[in-house]
Structure formats: structure tokens, C-alpha cells
Design a protein around this motif. Sequence first.
Motif, PDB file in Angstrom:
ATOM      1  N   PRO A 117     -20.480 -57.275  35.592  1.00  0.00           N
ATOM      2  CA  PRO A 117     -21.091 -56.195  36.363  1.00  0.00           C
ATOM      3  C   PRO A 117     -21.993 -55.348  35.469  1.00  0.00           C
ATOM      4  N   ALA A 118     -23.036 -54.786  36.047  1.00  0.00           N
ATOM      5  CA  ALA A 118     -23.998 -53.994  35.277  1.00  0.00           C
ATOM      6  C   ALA A 118     -23.319 -52.840  34.551  1.00  0.00           C
ATOM      7  N   SER A 119     -22.329 -52.213  35.193  1.00  0.00           N
ATOM      8  CA  SER A 119     -21.641 -51.082  34.567  1.00  0.00           C
ATOM      9  C   SER A 119     -20.881 -51.518  33.322  1.00  0.00           C
ATOM     10  N   GLN A 120     -20.308 -52.724  33.373  1.00  0.00           N
ATOM     11  CA  GLN A 120     -19.562 -53.227  32.224  1.00  0.00           C
ATOM     12  C   GLN A 120     -20.515 -53.610  31.093  1.00  0.00           C
ATOM     13  N   ARG A 121     -21.655 -54.192  31.441  1.00  0.00           N
ATOM     14  CA  ARG A 121     -22.641 -54.524  30.411  1.00  0.00           C
ATOM     15  C   ARG A 121     -23.152 -53.259  29.731  1.00  0.00           C
ATOM     16  N   ALA A 122     -23.365 -52.209  30.524  1.00  0.00           N
ATOM     17  CA  ALA A 122     -23.856 -50.949  29.957  1.00  0.00           C
ATOM     18  C   ALA A 122     -22.841 -50.342  28.997  1.00  0.00           C
ATOM     19  N   GLU A 123     -21.561 -50.528  29.287  1.00  0.00           N
ATOM     20  CA  GLU A 123     -20.512 -49.990  28.424  1.00  0.00           C
ATOM     21  C   GLU A 123     -20.371 -50.799  27.142  1.00  0.00           C
ATOM     22  N   LEU A 124     -20.507 -52.119  27.251  1.00  0.00           N
ATOM     23  CA  LEU A 124     -20.237 -52.997  26.118  1.00  0.00           C
ATOM     24  C   LEU A 124     -21.434 -53.204  25.193  1.00  0.00           C
ATOM     25  N   GLU A 125     -22.643 -53.084  25.715  1.00  0.00           N
ATOM     26  CA  GLU A 125     -23.810 -53.408  24.885  1.00  0.00           C
ATOM     27  C   GLU A 125     -23.942 -52.512  23.654  1.00  0.00           C
ATOM     28  N   PRO A 126     -23.713 -51.190  23.756  1.00  0.00           N
ATOM     29  CA  PRO A 126     -23.791 -50.369  22.534  1.00  0.00           C
ATOM     30  C   PRO A 126     -22.783 -50.804  21.472  1.00  0.00           C
ATOM     31  N   LEU A 127     -21.592 -51.200  21.906  1.00  0.00           N
ATOM     32  CA  LEU A 127     -20.583 -51.681  20.963  1.00  0.00           C
ATOM     33  C   LEU A 127     -21.053 -52.971  20.304  1.00  0.00           C
ATOM     34  N   ALA A 128     -21.630 -53.871  21.101  1.00  0.00           N
ATOM     35  CA  ALA A 128     -22.135 -55.128  20.557  1.00  0.00           C
ATOM     36  C   ALA A 128     -23.241 -54.874  19.535  1.00  0.00           C
ATOM     37  N   GLN A 129     -24.097 -53.909  19.814  1.00  0.00           N
ATOM     38  CA  GLN A 129     -25.186 -53.589  18.888  1.00  0.00           C
ATOM     39  C   GLN A 129     -24.646 -53.079  17.556  1.00  0.00           C
TER      40      GLN A 129
END
Length: 241
Positions: free
Chosen positions: A89-101
Motif C-alpha cells: 500500500p502507498a502508506s506503507q511504502r511512504a513509511e518504509l522508504e525513508p528507512l530504506a534510504q
Amino acid sequence: MADILDEDACVAHPANTLWQPAGPRPILAAPPPDPRRKHPMSTVDDVLARARSAVGHSTLYWLGQGGQDPERARPSSPLPAGKLWPTLPASQRAELEPLAQKLGIDVHDPHLMLDACDCSGYVCWVLGFARHTTPASFTDPGGWIFTDSIWADAMGPGHRFKRLDKARPGALVVYPRKGSGKQYGHVGIVMEADASGRATQVAHCSADNAKSELFDAIQITSAEVFEHNVHSLYAWCQTVR
């Protein structure tokens, strides 16, 4: 710690699925259990050493992953994260992407593979057996060992997991999904306990662990997350001597 068995807590676990708010998606299918395979006995020292050995490898938390093969060097399973990323879901991607970066992970790489695990997979690996086996009192109907099945066995027949009144190193601390206010339960390995029989250090795999500065889902922490749940209990795995 919990005192009453709630039979409704024994629910089917999406052990081979990725949980999403929109519903589960298949990720992998476990090999059929081999009834000839014996569960080797472990010592407490074995359990504690294996629990510690999995810390510090930047493991990703992903529901349904890990614990498939107790003979692997680590509890995690290779996850095709790059292929799965667009399905989140877009909300989950938004939460996880900063951590991945922060971790230097390119989640948009379709070939990205990451080591992933969840709490039940980690605990089963530490104890020396696969999370999928022949259906029994300590599994769900499909043969999956997970938080609710561990808890129910400890509260009931105790065939694999026997309830303890007090914590001790090598024991499990577990609570089920129902009553947790979350989508699933949680389980960990007691690493240290005080003189009163209260766990003070627990090794466990969780999404919250991965969000810390160590960026590792498998960590040894205080028992706070378990103490906040009234259904938490201590249990001893009968394959540990």
C-alpha cells in the motif's frame, strides 16, 4: 501473565503470506514436512548461542518469512523485496522508504533481494526445528507453528510448549493475536531473568526493532513489549533439555 485460555485465539496464521491491510498475498509455499525427520534436542546453551548469533545482520522484518530450515546459518529467508515493493500500500511504502534510504537500499530495484524473518520464524530456528511440520496440537491446521499455536499449546496440552510460572534463560515469552490490539501476536526467547522469575532481556524479531538506530529486526531488548500485554506467558520448549 495470562491465566485464562481463550479458545478463539487459535486462528489460522498467514504463515506463508505477506500481511497487508487489503488482505494477504502469497509469497512462498513451504516444502511438505518430512515425517521421518526427528526434532533434535537442544541445550539451553545452544538456544542462547543461536539466539545471539542472529543479531547484527540487518535482518528485515517480514511476516511469514524465516524459520523454514533450521540448518541454515541464519533464521532469515531471501525475500524478493524489489518485486514485492510495488504491491505494498502507498502508506506503507511512504513509511518504509525513508528507512530504506538510511540503509542505502534501493527499493525500486526489481532484482533486490533481502534477508527477512518474523518472530515465529526466528524462534523456531533458534529452537532447532522448522516452523512448518506435521499438524499437531502446537500448530495450526496446516502445520504452521506461530504465536497463537505456541500460546494455545502452553495454555492447554503442553505437548511441545509447556507453560512456566516464572521465566528462565532459554524459555519463550509469548502472547497471541487476540487481545493484543494488533494484527498478530509476538514471541521471543528469554535471555536473562531476575531472581523473581521476570524476564529482563528477550531476543526477538520485530518491525519495531528494525526501526531503531541498529536497523535490525532481530535484537536483544528489555521485555517491555511483552509486559504490556496481559495475555503474555512464559513457556518451555520440550525439545530443550
